[in-house]
Design a protein around this motif. Structure first.
Motif, mmCIF file in Angstrom:
data_model
loop_
_atom_site.group_PDB
_atom_site.id
_atom_site.type_symbol
_atom_site.label_atom_id
_atom_site.label_comp_id
_atom_site.label_asym_id
_atom_site.label_seq_id
_atom_site.Cartn_x
_atom_site.Cartn_y
_atom_site.Cartn_z
ATOM 1 N N PHE A 9 0.874 -1.168 0.000
ATOM 2 C CA PHE A 9 0.000 0.000 0.000
ATOM 3 C C PHE A 9 0.912 1.219 0.000
ATOM 4 C CE2 PHE A 9 -4.557 0.377 1.916
ATOM 5 C CZ PHE A 9 -4.940 1.169 0.855
ATOM 6 N N HIS B 149 0.729 5.311 0.569
ATOM 7 C CA HIS B 149 0.008 6.547 0.862
ATOM 8 C C HIS B 149 0.961 7.709 0.627
ATOM 9 C CE1 HIS B 149 -3.078 4.066 2.664
ATOM 10 N NE2 HIS B 149 -3.808 5.123 2.924
ATOM 11 N N GLU C 268 -1.461 11.353 6.992
ATOM 12 C CA GLU C 268 -2.364 11.823 5.939
ATOM 13 C C GLU C 268 -3.622 12.514 6.476
ATOM 14 O OE1 GLU C 268 -2.101 8.884 7.061
ATOM 15 O OE2 GLU C 268 -4.121 8.058 7.238
ATOM 16 N N TRP C 269 -3.870 12.391 7.790
ATOM 17 C CA TRP C 269 -5.028 13.064 8.380
ATOM 18 C C TRP C 269 -4.647 14.418 8.992
ATOM 19 C CZ3 TRP C 269 -10.356 12.115 9.335
ATOM 20 C CH2 TRP C 269 -10.875 10.966 8.706
ATOM 21 N N HIS D 237 -6.280 11.176 -1.975
ATOM 22 C CA HIS D 237 -6.648 10.864 -0.584
ATOM 23 C C HIS D 237 -7.667 11.890 -0.100
ATOM 24 C CE1 HIS D 237 -6.278 9.407 3.565
ATOM 25 N NE2 HIS D 237 -5.938 8.277 2.967
ATOM 26 N N HIS D 238 -7.992 11.826 1.211
ATOM 27 C CA HIS D 238 -9.082 12.673 1.711
ATOM 28 C C HIS D 238 -8.826 14.170 1.504
ATOM 29 C CE1 HIS D 238 -10.137 8.877 3.357
ATOM 30 N NE2 HIS D 238 -9.709 9.024 4.581
ATOM 31 N N TYR E 10 -6.051 3.710 -5.107
ATOM 32 C CA TYR E 10 -6.921 4.091 -3.992
ATOM 33 C C TYR E 10 -7.571 5.406 -4.381
ATOM 34 C CZ TYR E 10 -7.731 6.148 0.719
ATOM 35 O OH TYR E 10 -8.253 6.758 1.836
ATOM 36 N N TRP F 194 -9.535 0.782 -4.957
ATOM 37 C CA TRP F 194 -9.675 0.778 -3.495
ATOM 38 C C TRP F 194 -10.388 2.066 -3.092
ATOM 39 C CZ3 TRP F 194 -8.887 0.840 1.721
ATOM 40 C CH2 TRP F 194 -8.450 -0.339 2.330
ATOM 41 N N ASP G 15 -12.403 4.553 -0.574
ATOM 42 C CA ASP G 15 -12.303 4.729 0.872
ATOM 43 C C ASP G 15 -13.030 5.992 1.302
ATOM 44 O OD1 ASP G 15 -11.349 3.919 3.383
ATOM 45 O OD2 ASP G 15 -9.650 5.284 3.239
ATOM 46 N N TYR G 16 -13.963 6.035 2.170
ATOM 47 C CA TYR G 16 -14.668 4.978 2.828
ATOM 48 C C TYR G 16 -16.077 5.456 3.145
ATOM 49 C CZ TYR G 16 -13.626 7.819 7.036
ATOM 50 O OH TYR G 16 -13.512 8.851 7.940
ATOM 51 N N ARG H 3 -15.500 -0.772 0.541
ATOM 52 C CA ARG H 3 -15.787 0.447 1.295
ATOM 53 C C ARG H 3 -16.766 1.411 0.622
ATOM 54 N NH1 ARG H 3 -10.306 1.824 4.743
ATOM 55 N NH2 ARG H 3 -10.059 -0.284 5.616
ATOM 56 N N GLU I 183 -8.769 -3.079 9.080
ATOM 57 C CA GLU I 183 -7.655 -2.127 9.073
ATOM 58 C C GLU I 183 -6.790 -2.263 10.318
ATOM 59 O OE1 GLU I 183 -8.921 1.629 7.492
ATOM 60 O OE2 GLU I 183 -7.769 2.652 9.037
ATOM 61 N N TRP J 116 -0.209 6.027 8.024
ATOM 62 C CA TRP J 116 -0.234 5.623 6.603
ATOM 63 C C TRP J 116 0.626 6.587 5.795
ATOM 64 C CZ3 TRP J 116 -2.615 1.043 5.579
ATOM 65 C CH2 TRP J 116 -3.578 0.594 6.469
#
Ligand code: GLC
Length: 440
Positions: free
Chosen positions: A24, A26, A37-38, A85-86, A128, A185, A187-188, A219, A246, A274
């Motif tokens: 994976f 990220h 990543e958050w 990503h988010h 992803y 992938w 998410d989510y 997801r 997870e 991640w």
């Protein structure tokens, strides 16, 4: 063709359940603040303060061939990269946004280069795609956390449908512009945000139209800790092909409501994040990784292990080193992982796990024991036992020997001694015994 039939699902999953081990990745702007990543959400970094990372992003050491070589040497067979990503930043040249790698100093379509490089090394490839989006003005939920009042006033909402169209367009771009993909992938899902709220039927229609063999995670309905209709007797067409717990390996193979095993893949961080986190040195050891991998396979699962490349584009040296060690173990013991599955009713052993492939049963011994190793219930089925790493014979305890009679109390069980009191196991993380079973 009925893509949702049991047969079609099983067929699609064949390579995946053979390969078992993936990488994976990220990666995105968050590699610059380097706190995972958050970071944007947890620290409430508003648009104005996140924007500078976009103008700075320039991973001059990005060499996806090197990443692919690291993955391959680790024994990984597929890789999944965060295309978005988010935070909403796209690592691909989407025509639907300006917030993409081609508009940063980097100037490259990083997804395309990743796909080319990994395919060239013979690895399967996946992307992803975050359903959440902290950047798009029409994504609900993040006012006051990352969107300030001023920003919102300058970016009035036009409605969630605008976001959905954007998301569907981007998914279509990925499905049509980048050759054959093996995995998507998504998410989510959370709260109300699941299934048809995402236009899941439409997404799965596109997937099947453009990429009939592609595997999807679950997801669009679930998340790391929750599961959707894949656990029912009649999974919906967008239920996905595999579950993805997870940062944990379940105690047993997850099963649906009728008791059938659900295909699954455990996603694991190598440290505690991640995305790249420069101060996080809490790395798992190669031993942890090897045991997690064999634990997953013993329960019919896959294992996808994460790396978070840094802002300059490098996989952290420590991560690469651990992966290298895992690869060395797999070089010697890979036969007990690739193509293997759960041995029905025989997952756990007192000192390790079992995996199985055809008439080969593999005992993964995690711990040294001075007592004889017990193989419960299979005495009559054993043709021979060999140490997998060198093919050397492992002899069963002779029932006529001095201790033999004690073990006669366990009819049907086989026993063998391995190693002396002080000796280490030959592979201290996981020593594998190949047990050839007689034909039924
Ligand atoms: C979670 C997190 C995320 C990570 C993912 C991997 O949903 O939001 O940051 O990408 O799980 O499983």
């Amino acid at each position: 063709m009925d893509f949702n039939s049991k047969e079609a699902r099983a067929k699609r999953l064949e390579w995946f359940q053979y390969d078992r081990f993936g990488m994976f990745i990220h990666w995105g702007l968050y590699a610059i603040p380097a706190r995972g990543e958050w970071v944007r959400y947890y620290e409430g970094i508003d648009d104005e303060h996140y924007e500078p990372y976009f103008h700075e992003f320039n991973p001059i050491h990005y060499d996806p061939r090197q990443w692919a070589r690291i993955a391959k040497a680790a024994g990984m067979k597929y890789a999944v990269l965060t295309a978005k990503h988010h935070d909403g930043f796209c690592l691909f040249d989407s025509k639907y946004t300006d917030f993409k790698s081609t508009n940063t100093p980097c100037g490259k379509d990083l997804v395309r280069e990743f796909l080319d490089a990994f395919r060239a090394e013979g690895l399967k490839v996946g992307l992803y795609y975050s359903l959440l989006d902290w950047h798009h003005p029409d994504y609900p939920d993040f006012d006051g956390i990352i969107h300030t009042k001023e920003w919102r006033a300058a970016h009035p909402r036009t409605g969630f449908d605008t976001y959905l169209t954007y998301m569907h367009n981007q998914i279509e771009e990925l499905l049509t512009g980048y050759g054959k993909l093996d995995i998507m992938w998504f998410d989510y899902s959370y709260g109300e945000m699941r299934g048809e709220k995402w236009g899941a039927s439409k997404i799965v229609e596109m997937v099947r139209k453009y990429q009939p063999d592609l595997l999807m995670d679950d997801r669009l309905e679930g998340a790391g800790g929750s599961v959707g209709s894949i656990a029912t007797a009649d999974p919906l067409p967008y239920s996905g092909d595999f579950m993805c717990p997870e940062c944990l390996v379940p105690f047993e193979c997850p099963r649906n409501e009728t008791g059938e095993p659900i295909p699954w893949e455990s996603g694991m961080t190598l440290n505690d994040h991640w995305g790249y986190a420069s101060a996080d040195n809490n790395y798992k050891t190669a031993c942890d990784v090897v045991r997690d991998l064999s634990d997953c396979v013993s329960k019919n699962g896959n294992f996808i292990l994460n790396v978070g490349p840094d802002a300059l584009g490098r996989i952290p040296a420590q991560a690469a080193r651990i992966l290298g060690e895992v690869g060395e173990w797999l070089q010697i013991n890979g036969d007990s992982i690739y193509g293997c599955c759960m041995a029905e009713n025989m997952q756990y052993h007192d000192f390790g796990r079992y995996t199985k492939k055809g008439n080969k049963l593999y005992l993964h011994l995690y711990e040294k024991t001075n007592r004889p190793v017990r193989l419960a219930g299979i005495l009559d089925r054993i043709e021979r036992i060999r140490l997998l790493r060198d093919g050397s014979e492992v002899a069963l305890l002779d029932p006529n020997s001095f201790h033999g009679p004690i073990y006669k109390q366990f009819p049907g069980d086989a026993f063998f001694f391995f190693g002396g009191r002080s000796e280490e196991l030959p592979d201290p993380w996981d020593t594998v015994f190949e047990i050839t079973l007689k034909a039924d």
